[in-house]
Design a protein around this motif. Structure first.
Motif, PDB file in Angstrom:
ATOM      1  N   THR A  18       0.817  -1.222   0.000  1.00 46.13           N
ATOM      2  CA  THR A  18       0.000   0.000   0.000  1.00 46.13           C
ATOM      3  C   THR A  18       0.847   1.267   0.000  1.00 46.13           C
ATOM      4  OG1 THR A  18      -0.140   0.090   2.412  1.00 46.13           O
ATOM      5  CG2 THR A  18      -1.845  -1.174   1.250  1.00 46.13           C
ATOM      6  N   LEU A  19       2.161   1.137   0.050  1.00 43.52           N
ATOM      7  CA  LEU A  19       3.057   2.292   0.129  1.00 43.52           C
ATOM      8  C   LEU A  19       3.875   2.449  -1.152  1.00 43.52           C
ATOM      9  CD1 LEU A  19       4.440   1.673   3.729  1.00 43.52           C
ATOM     10  CD2 LEU A  19       2.655   3.280   3.068  1.00 43.52           C
ATOM     11  N   LEU A  20       4.348   3.667  -1.396  1.00 45.58           N
ATOM     12  CA  LEU A  20       5.268   3.947  -2.501  1.00 45.58           C
ATOM     13  C   LEU A  20       6.693   3.963  -1.958  1.00 45.58           C
ATOM     14  CD1 LEU A  20       3.601   6.944  -4.361  1.00 45.58           C
ATOM     15  CD2 LEU A  20       3.866   4.623  -5.215  1.00 45.58           C
ATOM     16  N   ARG A  21       7.615   3.448  -2.729  1.00 44.86           N
ATOM     17  CA  ARG A  21       9.028   3.487  -2.341  1.00 44.86           C
ATOM     18  C   ARG A  21       9.678   4.684  -3.024  1.00 44.86           C
ATOM     19  NH1 ARG A  21      14.069   0.734  -4.165  1.00 44.86           N
ATOM     20  NH2 ARG A  21      15.365   0.523  -2.307  1.00 44.86           N
ATOM     21  N   VAL A  22      10.474   5.425  -2.263  1.00 39.92           N
ATOM     22  CA  VAL A  22      11.194   6.588  -2.773  1.00 39.92           C
ATOM     23  C   VAL A  22      12.679   6.330  -2.569  1.00 39.92           C
ATOM     24  CG1 VAL A  22      11.539   9.071  -2.521  1.00 39.92           C
ATOM     25  CG2 VAL A  22       9.278   8.105  -2.152  1.00 39.92           C
ATOM     26  N   VAL A  23      13.474   6.554  -3.614  1.00 37.75           N
ATOM     27  CA  VAL A  23      14.921   6.378  -3.520  1.00 37.75           C
ATOM     28  C   VAL A  23      15.609   7.673  -3.945  1.00 37.75           C
ATOM     29  CG1 VAL A  23      14.874   3.898  -3.910  1.00 37.75           C
ATOM     30  CG2 VAL A  23      15.095   5.419  -5.844  1.00 37.75           C
ATOM     31  N   SER A  24      16.858   7.786  -3.583  1.00 39.66           N
ATOM     32  CA  SER A  24      17.653   8.949  -3.963  1.00 39.66           C
ATOM     33  C   SER A  24      18.700   8.506  -4.968  1.00 39.66           C
ATOM     34  CB  SER A  24      18.333   9.530  -2.717  1.00 39.66           C
ATOM     35  OG  SER A  24      19.230  10.533  -3.088  1.00 39.66           O
ATOM     36  N   GLN A  25      18.702   9.175  -6.114  1.00 40.87           N
ATOM     37  CA  GLN A  25      19.757   8.941  -7.097  1.00 40.87           C
ATOM     38  C   GLN A  25      20.496  10.247  -7.232  1.00 40.87           C
ATOM     39  OE1 GLN A  25      17.991   7.251 -10.632  1.00 40.87           O
ATOM     40  NE2 GLN A  25      18.094   5.208  -9.764  1.00 40.87           N
ATOM     41  N   GLY A  26      21.694  10.278  -6.674  1.00 42.39           N
ATOM     42  CA  GLY A  26      22.423  11.534  -6.583  1.00 42.39           C
ATOM     43  C   GLY A  26      21.746  12.379  -5.524  1.00 42.39           C
ATOM     44  N   GLY A  34       7.976   0.274  -8.947  1.00 38.34           N
ATOM     45  CA  GLY A  34       8.170  -1.173  -8.981  1.00 38.34           C
ATOM     46  C   GLY A  34       8.939  -1.708  -7.791  1.00 38.34           C
ATOM     47  N   ALA A  35       9.464  -0.824  -6.956  1.00 40.65           N
ATOM     48  CA  ALA A  35      10.262  -1.179  -5.777  1.00 40.65           C
ATOM     49  C   ALA A  35      11.439  -2.075  -6.161  1.00 40.65           C
ATOM     50  CB  ALA A  35       9.398  -1.819  -4.701  1.00 40.65           C
ATOM     51  N   VAL A  36      12.128  -1.714  -7.262  1.00 41.10           N
ATOM     52  CA  VAL A  36      13.229  -2.536  -7.745  1.00 41.10           C
ATOM     53  C   VAL A  36      14.550  -1.767  -7.878  1.00 41.10           C
ATOM     54  CG1 VAL A  36      11.759  -4.173  -8.960  1.00 41.10           C
ATOM     55  CG2 VAL A  36      12.563  -2.145 -10.139  1.00 41.10           C
ATOM     56  N   PRO A  38      18.018   0.034  -7.026  1.00 32.54           N
ATOM     57  CA  PRO A  38      18.981  -0.271  -5.973  1.00 32.54           C
ATOM     58  C   PRO A  38      19.078   0.862  -4.957  1.00 32.54           C
ATOM     59  CG  PRO A  38      20.111   0.407  -7.968  1.00 32.54           C
ATOM     60  CD  PRO A  38      18.652   0.311  -8.309  1.00 32.54           C
ATOM     61  N   GLY A  39      19.563   0.515  -3.799  1.00 30.86           N
ATOM     62  CA  GLY A  39      19.803   1.517  -2.762  1.00 30.86           C
ATOM     63  C   GLY A  39      18.744   1.521  -1.684  1.00 30.86           C
ATOM     64  N   ARG A  40      18.989   2.365  -0.729  1.00 26.81           N
ATOM     65  CA  ARG A  40      18.102   2.503   0.416  1.00 26.81           C
ATOM     66  C   ARG A  40      16.809   3.182  -0.017  1.00 26.81           C
ATOM     67  NH1 ARG A  40      19.035   1.766   5.497  1.00 26.81           N
ATOM     68  NH2 ARG A  40      17.775   2.863   7.040  1.00 26.81           N
ATOM     69  N   GLY A  41      15.693   2.736   0.522  1.00 33.10           N
ATOM     70  CA  GLY A  41      14.408   3.306   0.159  1.00 33.10           C
ATOM     71  C   GLY A  41      13.670   3.866   1.360  1.00 33.10           C
ATOM     72  N   ALA A  42      12.834   4.852   1.106  1.00 36.14           N
ATOM     73  CA  ALA A  42      11.919   5.386   2.109  1.00 36.14           C
ATOM     74  C   ALA A  42      10.511   5.073   1.611  1.00 36.14           C
ATOM     75  CB  ALA A  42      12.114   6.891   2.261  1.00 36.14           C
ATOM     76  N   TRP A  43       9.613   4.787   2.517  1.00 30.61           N
ATOM     77  CA  TRP A  43       8.267   4.370   2.143  1.00 30.61           C
ATOM     78  C   TRP A  43       7.269   5.452   2.516  1.00 30.61           C
ATOM     79  CZ3 TRP A  43       7.617  -0.106  -0.569  1.00 30.61           C
ATOM     80  CH2 TRP A  43       8.751  -0.912  -0.684  1.00 30.61           C
ATOM     81  N   LEU A  44       6.250   5.628   1.671  1.00 30.78           N
ATOM     82  CA  LEU A  44       5.323   6.740   1.810  1.00 30.78           C
ATOM     83  C   LEU A  44       3.938   6.332   1.333  1.00 30.78           C
ATOM     84  CD1 LEU A  44       5.228   9.941   2.234  1.00 30.78           C
ATOM     85  CD2 LEU A  44       5.614  10.079  -0.214  1.00 30.78           C
ATOM     86  N   HIS A  45       2.894   6.703   2.112  1.00 31.51           N
ATOM     87  CA  HIS A  45       1.530   6.499   1.616  1.00 31.51           C
ATOM     88  C   HIS A  45       1.353   7.354   0.360  1.00 31.51           C
ATOM     89  CE1 HIS A  45       0.391   5.145   5.777  1.00 31.51           C
ATOM     90  NE2 HIS A  45      -0.187   4.239   5.009  1.00 31.51           N
ATOM     91  N   PRO A  46       0.614   6.888  -0.622  1.00 31.61           N
ATOM     92  CA  PRO A  46       0.443   7.667  -1.860  1.00 31.61           C
ATOM     93  C   PRO A  46      -0.610   8.772  -1.711  1.00 31.61           C
ATOM     94  CG  PRO A  46      -0.660   5.575  -2.075  1.00 31.61           C
ATOM     95  CD  PRO A  46       0.035   5.551  -0.745  1.00 31.61           C
ATOM     96  N   THR A  47      -0.491   9.572  -0.657  1.00 30.41           N
ATOM     97  CA  THR A  47      -1.429  10.679  -0.425  1.00 30.41           C
ATOM     98  C   THR A  47      -0.661  11.989  -0.334  1.00 30.41           C
ATOM     99  OG1 THR A  47      -1.341  10.482   1.979  1.00 30.41           O
ATOM    100  CG2 THR A  47      -3.043   9.206   0.850  1.00 30.41           C
TER     101      THR A  47
END
Length: 84
Positions: A18-26, A34-36, A38-47
């Motif tokens: 039910t959550l979106l994954r957010v990653v930092s590139q640079g 797709g939650a695929v 690489p790297g550390r992810g932060a999770w967020l409700h899609p609201t």
């Protein structure tokens, strides 16, 4: 048993699906639908409310362990739905 993650916006636990994954590139935040990526992810409700709370609290930098300021423009343009 489904994996559970914590939303960086509202700090509540929810099923990963039910959550979106957010990653930092640079120094740019990218939504990893797709939650695929690489790297550390932060999770967020899609609201919009959770996104605004996370930005206000500067939660993405802490959750992703990024020391530089991150560009949140791509996240702010994502078509979040309103809570409710």
């Amino acid at each position: 048993m489904e994996p559970v993650r914590t939303c960086v916006g509202c700090r509540t636990r929810a099923p990963r699906a039910t959550l979106l994954r957010v990653v930092s590139q640079g120094d740019i935040l990218i939504i990893d639908e797709g939650a695929v990526l690489p790297g550390r992810g932060a999770w967020l409700h899609p609201t919009r409310e959770c996104m605004e709370a996370a930005l206000r609290r500067r939660a993405f930098g802490r959750a992703l362990r990024v020391s530089a300021t991150v560009d949140t423009q791509t996240i702010e343009q994502y078509p979040f739905r309103n809570k409710g």
